[in-house]
Every structure is written in C-alpha cells, then in structure tokens.
Design a protein around this motif. Structure first.
Motif, PDB file in Angstrom:
ATOM      1  N   GLU A 425      21.412  57.168 -32.820  1.00  0.00           N
ATOM      2  CA  GLU A 425      20.372  56.790 -31.856  1.00  0.00           C
ATOM      3  C   GLU A 425      19.608  55.541 -32.278  1.00  0.00           C
ATOM      4  O   GLU A 425      18.771  55.046 -31.525  1.00  0.00           O
ATOM      5  CB  GLU A 425      19.380  57.944 -31.683  1.00  0.00           C
ATOM      6  CG  GLU A 425      19.949  59.137 -30.942  1.00  0.00           C
ATOM      7  CD  GLU A 425      18.937  60.264 -30.787  1.00  0.00           C
ATOM      8  OE1 GLU A 425      19.143  61.124 -29.920  1.00  0.00           O
ATOM      9  OE2 GLU A 425      17.945  60.291 -31.545  1.00  0.00           O
ATOM     10  N   GLY A 426      19.884  55.068 -33.498  1.00  0.00           N
ATOM     11  CA  GLY A 426      19.184  53.885 -33.979  1.00  0.00           C
ATOM     12  C   GLY A 426      17.860  54.185 -34.643  1.00  0.00           C
ATOM     13  O   GLY A 426      16.953  53.338 -34.647  1.00  0.00           O
ATOM     14  N   ASN A 427      17.707  55.378 -35.225  1.00  0.00           N
ATOM     15  CA  ASN A 427      16.454  55.766 -35.868  1.00  0.00           C
ATOM     16  C   ASN A 427      16.718  56.185 -37.313  1.00  0.00           C
ATOM     17  O   ASN A 427      16.596  57.362 -37.672  1.00  0.00           O
ATOM     18  CB  ASN A 427      15.803  56.918 -35.090  1.00  0.00           C
ATOM     19  CG  ASN A 427      14.363  57.158 -35.504  1.00  0.00           C
ATOM     20  OD1 ASN A 427      13.894  56.626 -36.508  1.00  0.00           O
ATOM     21  ND2 ASN A 427      13.657  57.980 -34.744  1.00  0.00           N
ATOM     22  N   PRO A 428      17.077  55.234 -38.184  1.00  0.00           N
ATOM     23  CA  PRO A 428      17.446  55.610 -39.559  1.00  0.00           C
ATOM     24  C   PRO A 428      16.286  56.178 -40.369  1.00  0.00           C
ATOM     25  O   PRO A 428      16.518  56.972 -41.285  1.00  0.00           O
ATOM     26  CB  PRO A 428      17.969  54.302 -40.148  1.00  0.00           C
ATOM     27  CG  PRO A 428      17.365  53.226 -39.309  1.00  0.00           C
ATOM     28  CD  PRO A 428      17.236  53.792 -37.940  1.00  0.00           C
ATOM     29  N   ARG A 429      15.030  55.785 -40.064  1.00  0.00           N
ATOM     30  CA  ARG A 429      13.909  56.326 -40.841  1.00  0.00           C
ATOM     31  C   ARG A 429      13.763  57.832 -40.612  1.00  0.00           C
ATOM     32  O   ARG A 429      13.494  58.590 -41.547  1.00  0.00           O
ATOM     33  CB  ARG A 429      12.615  55.602 -40.481  1.00  0.00           C
ATOM     34  CG  ARG A 429      12.548  54.191 -41.048  1.00  0.00           C
ATOM     35  CD  ARG A 429      11.127  53.654 -41.088  1.00  0.00           C
ATOM     36  NE  ARG A 429      11.099  52.339 -41.705  1.00  0.00           N
ATOM     37  CZ  ARG A 429      11.074  52.114 -43.011  1.00  0.00           C
ATOM     38  NH1 ARG A 429      11.088  53.146 -43.844  1.00  0.00           N
ATOM     39  NH2 ARG A 429      11.040  50.890 -43.493  1.00  0.00           N
ATOM     40  N   ALA A 430      13.933  58.263 -39.378  1.00  0.00           N
ATOM     41  CA  ALA A 430      13.884  59.703 -39.096  1.00  0.00           C
ATOM     42  C   ALA A 430      15.064  60.406 -39.761  1.00  0.00           C
ATOM     43  O   ALA A 430      14.941  61.529 -40.251  1.00  0.00           O
ATOM     44  CB  ALA A 430      13.879  59.948 -37.593  1.00  0.00           C
ATOM     45  N   GLY A 492      18.689  50.429 -45.417  1.00  0.00           N
ATOM     46  CA  GLY A 492      17.415  49.809 -45.795  1.00  0.00           C
ATOM     47  C   GLY A 492      16.224  50.532 -45.196  1.00  0.00           C
ATOM     48  O   GLY A 492      15.136  49.984 -45.096  1.00  0.00           O
ATOM     49  N   ALA A 493      16.434  51.824 -44.810  1.00  0.00           N
ATOM     50  CA  ALA A 493      15.390  52.554 -44.088  1.00  0.00           C
ATOM     51  C   ALA A 493      14.578  53.479 -44.972  1.00  0.00           C
ATOM     52  O   ALA A 493      13.630  54.081 -44.527  1.00  0.00           O
ATOM     53  CB  ALA A 493      16.034  53.375 -42.963  1.00  0.00           C
ATOM     54  N   CYS A 494      14.950  53.615 -46.237  1.00  0.00           N
ATOM     55  CA  CYS A 494      14.290  54.610 -47.082  1.00  0.00           C
ATOM     56  C   CYS A 494      12.962  54.069 -47.595  1.00  0.00           C
ATOM     57  O   CYS A 494      12.847  52.898 -47.967  1.00  0.00           O
ATOM     58  CB  CYS A 494      15.185  54.979 -48.258  1.00  0.00           C
ATOM     59  SG  CYS A 494      16.776  55.639 -47.720  1.00  0.00           S
ATOM     60  N   THR A 495      11.971  54.944 -47.649  1.00  0.00           N
ATOM     61  CA  THR A 495      10.667  54.553 -48.167  1.00  0.00           C
ATOM     62  C   THR A 495      10.717  54.557 -49.693  1.00  0.00           C
ATOM     63  O   THR A 495      11.419  55.354 -50.310  1.00  0.00           O
ATOM     64  CB  THR A 495       9.590  55.543 -47.698  1.00  0.00           C
ATOM     65  OG1 THR A 495       9.974  56.875 -48.080  1.00  0.00           O
ATOM     66  CG2 THR A 495       9.422  55.478 -46.193  1.00  0.00           C
TER      67      THR A 495
END
Length: 499
Positions: A425-430, A492-495
């Motif tokens: 869906e294009g939401n890698p942070r979730a 590159g989405a990980c905090t």
C-alpha cells in the motif's frame, strides 16, 4: 517402548516368566500415560528384574525391558541413566544376532527366519539408540547408529523395506542438521519412494515424509526454484492421493492443500519463472523476499496475468478460498486448532492477494489473521504463566511449551503478512511497526519459555527436550532481526533505535 524378546527355556516356566514380565511392562506403560512417572519407573524396573530372573541376562525379553525403561527415563530427562539401559539392550541384541545355531536370545528351530528376527530386532535397537543421541544433541553418535541401523535392517529385511525407509528418514534429519542437504535429500527421496512402492504414499507416515521432503526442497537453501517446483509436484501428487482415498474434506487433504498454497505464495514472492532481473536476491530470507517483492516500484500492478508469479499467487488464493468455504461448513470456530488453521489461511490469503495487487481483500484477510493470532497468543501466554507456577506438572509444562511455540509462530506469520500488505500500500513505516511487534512478542515468549523449561528437580540440568524450544526461539530471533535489517536497508523507513 520396545516389544517382546525371544524365548527362554520353553515350557510352563517360560510361559509364567513371560506373563509376569508382560504384566509389569503393561502396567508401567499405563501408569506413565496417566502421568504417574515414579510408579511407572518402579513397574518397568520390576519388568527388568522378572525378565532377568525368568530368562537369563542374555535374553531378548531383558533387552526389551531395558529399552522400555530407557525410554521412560529419556522422557523424564534422566539422560545419563537412560543411555546406560539403551546400550545394555543393544549389547544383548548384538550378541544374539551374532550367535551361531540356537544360542543367544533368539533360539532357532530353523535358522534363517530367526536370523532375520534377530537382525530386525538389532536394527530397531540401533535406531532407538540413534534417536536417543539425536534428542541429546550428539549428532555424530546419532549418525553413526542410524547408519548402522540402516545397514542392519537392509540385510535382515531387504533394502526396500518400510523399516529401512523409516531409518533413512531419521538419518536424513541428522544430515540436514549437519549441513549435508544434498545427502539428506537423497535419503528422504528414498524414504518417500519406498512408501509409494508399498502403496502407502497417502498414509499418515507417507504424508509426513512427503511434507518434510517438500519443506527441505523449498527452504533448504540449495535447491532454488527447481527445488520449489519439485516440492510443488510432490504436494500436488499427495493431495490428489488423499482426495481419492479420504475425500477433499478430510483433515489430511486440507492440510496438504494449505501447505501447497503456502509454497505457491513463496514461489510467487520469489518470482519463480519470471525474468531474472525482476526477482529478489536468492539469499534473502523468505519473509524478506516477500517484502522486497511487494515493495518494488509498481510491483503488484506490474504482475501481468501471464507472468508465472501471478499464476502461482492466483492458484494459492483459489486453494485458500476453497479452504475458507470448507471451514465455514464444518462450524468449528471455537476450537483452538480450527482458529489457528483459519488464521494461517487468512495470513496466506493476504499475501496471495497482495502479490496480485488486490489490496482491499488482502488488508481484510491480514487484519483478521492478526486479530485471531493475537487472541490466541494472549490465551497461551496466560496459561503458560499459570503452568510455570506449578513445577510438578511436567506433562502440562511440555504441552504449554508446544502451544506457546505454535501460537508465536502464527502471530509472527500474521504480523509479517500485515507488514507485506502495508508495504504494497506504500506505507513502510506502518509495516515496520508490525515487524517490531513480532520481535517484541518473541521476547515475551523467550521469557515464558525459560520459566517453563526450568528443571523440575532443583539443581537438575535441563534436558535436551527442554532446551530445544529455546534454541528454536533463538534461531527465530536471529531470522526476524535479519528480515528487519533487510527491510530497513531497502525501505529506509525504520526509526532510529528500533531493535
């Protein structure tokens, strides 16, 4: 446990000795099944005494009694004493198999048939000793005795006997754990072929071995797309056999159907049959390959209907929706095993739909799988904590450990499926949050497993049976961390600072 041994001196005395030996043996087994392990050990020890008194130290009844006692001690975690009894039984049977004429524990009226009986008994004992060393984690000794058992059984029974197939399958497991995948595959193929020749390919044993061969081909790391294709062929063949013999609604047929769907999802995620430049790296863990495939720019929309990966995903979805219809008809929603099966089906369905670009249905399936597996894990964690506070309930602790491992596996599978849908869906942070939830759950389960596997007797070392789940959890932890690292590197989405 072991079966009966050879005869003694014959006549009334022999019959009376056999009867007393069997009474103590049967009572010991019955008590153990009731969870009364101390009493069971006392009766099986008496069976040893009666066999020695009635038949003499070198008789097959004594060997059988030693093996029964050894098996009980192994299950209780008393590995040192168990080893001694296993080896005593083996020495008796080795002497009997080598003895000429009518001496030894298997007196002969006609030589050849009794030689076969003695050889078969020796092969079975060697197999049992090998299994003991496998449980103990001593792979070199396990391999040595399985190889001896295979040679002994082949000589006594013929190389294409089902007993040889059984030992070959166990030896394959040892070789797999030693990293000799190609040799393990040869032995497993042999074990499956023998049961097929005997018309037992669709038997419970045949299904288990076929599943193990398919698993090794699919995820063994050495077979690649060709191995996954062979595995799919095996599962399709067994599925057809089970539908003919037991019907499409039978539990074994449905299990194979789910396994086949899972393999097809993997083939779709790995893009077997697609162009080389569109495939994820072959060295990626299977979950990383899924996330990488879904995360590629326009990946879901780019899968044309004629692409192999799209065909695999569509067939997986068809099988899983058929399973949903069957599950709805059987009405066992409150059964924990039915709930677990439904959660797995929904988790796989989410992956199959996401790979095809059907993100709405994929999200609905993933959310249901996450809810079901979270509920189950919470139930099992609560039960495990209660059981851990009652250390005398050894059988309950082992059962709780098995349930804990299965619930965790289901939970992590569902979380990773949800992560895959979110990536699509294009939401890698979730998606990253669901990967972290898997690692957090694994940490909680590791603590619960440590409590459950603590020695029942204060100061006693934990048995191999208790340490295996903790080793499996450590392996899962390493795998999850690698998947998370792969995902972070690619998205590159990980905090910063996440585990």
């Amino acid at each position: 446990g072991a079966g009966g041994g050879g005869g003694g001196s014959g006549g009334a005395d022999s019959g009376k000795a056999t009867a007393k030996w069997r009474v103590f043996t049967d009572r010991g087994r019955e008590l153990f099944q009731q969870g009364r392990a101390d009493e069971a050990e006392s009766f099986l020890s008496r069976a040893v005494d009666e066999a020695r008194r009635g038949f003499g130290e070198g008789d097959g009844h004594v060997a059988a009694a030693y093996q029964n006692l050894a098996e009980l001690l192994r299950l209780r975690g008393d590995l040192e004493r168990a080893e001694g009894f296993y080896l005593q039984a083996l020495r008796i049977l080795e002497a009997g198999a080598a003895a000429p004429g009518g001496s030894g524990p298997f007196p002969r009226q006609t030589t050849a048939p009794n030689e076969l009986v003695a050889g078969a008994a020796l092969g079975a004992a060697q197999h049992n000793v090998a299994g003991f060393y496998l449980v103990k984690g001593e792979h070199r000794e396990a391999r040595r005795f399985y190889e001896q058992a295979l040679a002994t059984k082949a000589q006594a029974l013929g190389p294409r006997h089902q007993e040889c197939a059984a030992t070959a399958a166990h030896l394959a497991e040892v070789l797999r754990q030693q990293g000799e995948t190609s040799e393990a595959l040869k032995l497993l193929r042999f074990a499956v072929e023998v049961l097929e020749e005997l018309g037992q390919g669709g038997s419970p044993q045949g299904v288990r071995r076929t599943l193990r061969l398919a698993e090794l081909l699919a995820i063994g790391g050495a077979s690649g797309s060709a191995g996954r294709a062979e595995a799919a062929g095996l599962l399709q063949r067994v599925h057809a056999q089970l539908e003919d013999s037991e019907g499409p609604e039978s539990a074994p047929a449905r299990r194979i159907s789910r396994e086949l769907a899972a393999l097809l999802v993997e083939r779709a995620a790995r893009r077997d049959g697609d162009a080389e430049d569109s495939r994820p790296e072959p060295c990626l863990p299977r979950e990383s390959a899924l996330l990488s495939t879904l995360g590629a720019p326009g990946s879901a929309a780019a899968l044309g209907r004629d692409r192999s990966s799209a065909v695999f995903a569509a067939e997986a979805a068809r099988l899983l929706r058929l399973e949903e219809e069957r599950a709805g008809r059987d009405g066992r929603r409150g059964n924990p095993s039915a709930k677990a099966a439904k959660a797995l089906s929904q988790s796989l369905l989410a992956r199959a739909d996401a790979l095809q670009g059907a993100l709405g249905p994929a999200r609905a399936a993933a959310e249901l799988a996450v809810r079901l597996t979270a509920e189950r894990l919470a139930e099992v964690e609560k039960s495990a904590r209660e059981v851990a506070e009652a250390p005398e309930q050894d059988a309950a602790r082992r059962r709780a450990m098995r349930q804990l491992m299965m619930a965790l596996e289901g939970f992590c599978h569902a979380q990773l499926s949800m992560a895959g849908v979110l990536v699509a869906e294009g939401n890698p942070r979730a998606a990253d949050e669901h990967l972290i939830a898997s690692m957090s759950a694994l940490g909680r389960v590791e603590k619960a497993a440590a409590l459950l596997s603590a020695p029942v007797v204060q100061g006693a070392p934990p048995s191999r049976r208790d340490t295996l789940p903790r080793e499996a959890l450590a392996a899962w932890s390493e795998q999850l961390r690698r998947v998370h690292a792969d995902f972070c590197q690619r998205s590159g989405a990980c905090t910063e600072g996440t585990p």
